[in-house]
Design an enzyme around this catalytic site. Sequence first.
Site, PDB file in Angstrom:
ATOM      1  N   GLY A 104      -0.029  -1.672  -7.284  1.00  0.00           N
ATOM      2  CA  GLY A 104      -0.142  -2.280  -6.484  1.00  0.00           C
ATOM      3  C   GLY A 104      -0.873  -0.610  -5.147  1.00  0.00           C
ATOM      4  O   GLY A 104       0.644  -0.335  -5.533  1.00  0.00           O
ATOM      5  N   CYS A 105      -2.296  -0.945  -4.861  1.00  0.00           N
ATOM      6  CA  CYS A 105      -2.118   0.532  -4.814  1.00  0.00           C
ATOM      7  C   CYS A 105      -2.112   0.987  -3.312  1.00  0.00           C
ATOM      8  O   CYS A 105      -1.384   1.343  -3.096  1.00  0.00           O
ATOM      9  CB  CYS A 105      -3.844   0.628  -4.429  1.00  0.00           C
ATOM     10  SG  CYS A 105      -4.717  -1.920  -3.285  1.00  0.00           S
ATOM     11  N   THR A 106      -1.442   0.264  -2.576  1.00  0.00           N
ATOM     12  CA  THR A 106      -0.627   0.851  -0.847  1.00  0.00           C
ATOM     13  C   THR A 106       0.098   0.340  -0.821  1.00  0.00           C
ATOM     14  O   THR A 106       1.561   1.168  -0.593  1.00  0.00           O
ATOM     15  CB  THR A 106      -1.132  -0.450   0.283  1.00  0.00           C
ATOM     16  OG1 THR A 106      -0.692  -1.253  -0.850  1.00  0.00           O
ATOM     17  CG2 THR A 106      -2.665  -0.636   0.718  1.00  0.00           C
ATOM     18  N   ALA A 107       1.320  -0.030  -2.152  1.00  0.00           N
ATOM     19  CA  ALA A 107       2.732   0.153  -2.831  1.00  0.00           C
ATOM     20  C   ALA A 107       2.950   1.392  -2.925  1.00  0.00           C
ATOM     21  O   ALA A 107       3.940   1.749  -3.432  1.00  0.00           O
ATOM     22  CB  ALA A 107       2.412  -0.968  -3.507  1.00  0.00           C
ATOM     23  N   THR A 108       1.957   1.706  -4.063  1.00  0.00           N
ATOM     24  CA  THR A 108       1.717   3.479  -4.260  1.00  0.00           C
ATOM     25  C   THR A 108       2.191   4.181  -3.913  1.00  0.00           C
ATOM     26  O   THR A 108       3.215   5.465  -3.778  1.00  0.00           O
ATOM     27  CB  THR A 108       1.348   3.501  -5.931  1.00  0.00           C
ATOM     28  OG1 THR A 108       1.062   2.204  -6.341  1.00  0.00           O
ATOM     29  CG2 THR A 108       1.270   4.612  -6.323  1.00  0.00           C
TER      30      THR A 108
END
Length: 207
Positions: free
Chosen positions: A94-98
């Site tokens: 996921g983007c914010t996870a990255t």
Amino acid sequence: TQLKFSHPDALERCDLLFLCLPHGVAAGSIAGYLELADVVIDLSADFRRRDAADYPTWYGWQHPCADMLAHSVYGMPELHRAELATARYIASPGCTATAAILGLAPLAQSGLLDSAMPIVIEAKTGSSGSGGEAGPSSHHPERSGVMRSYKPTGHRHTAEIMQELGGDGWAPTIAFSVTAVEAVRGILSTAHVFTSERVTDKQLWQV
């Protein structure tokens, strides 16, 4: 490039297949996609978590192909480069996870994080982080000049951060919130952590 978009019903045999399906769709039909390609890269959340018991909590559904979770590799080369080299099924993070994981992984791996204390993460995201489904969260008139909380509790990317930063029997306590800002692309992740010992700025930069 020979890359092309195809409807799932029109897919033909290929070397590499990117799945761009809504969350929950690929999990129920993964066997067919693996027959079509040597390597599958899934952009949904269907195989990001390794524990099937986490899916009802974070995604709201029972995983229909739990056996496949052990064969899926979390697609973050900074942490899983060796596994990715031979992986047949790759779960794109996921983007914010990255953004959060890449900032915190060096500290987690160094052992400097105080395991008894929570990690507080606040991420600011543009409209592209809203995914492919149209709605108020990605509609410009609703976002222009506005900053608002986006899933301030129970955000599913929290589970990815816990998984990738944890290890050796330790699962970090994560307090994660996201703020939607007036931008299209980009994420700024700010994390507050507690260290297990006093360190200088220079030591932190070296880590």
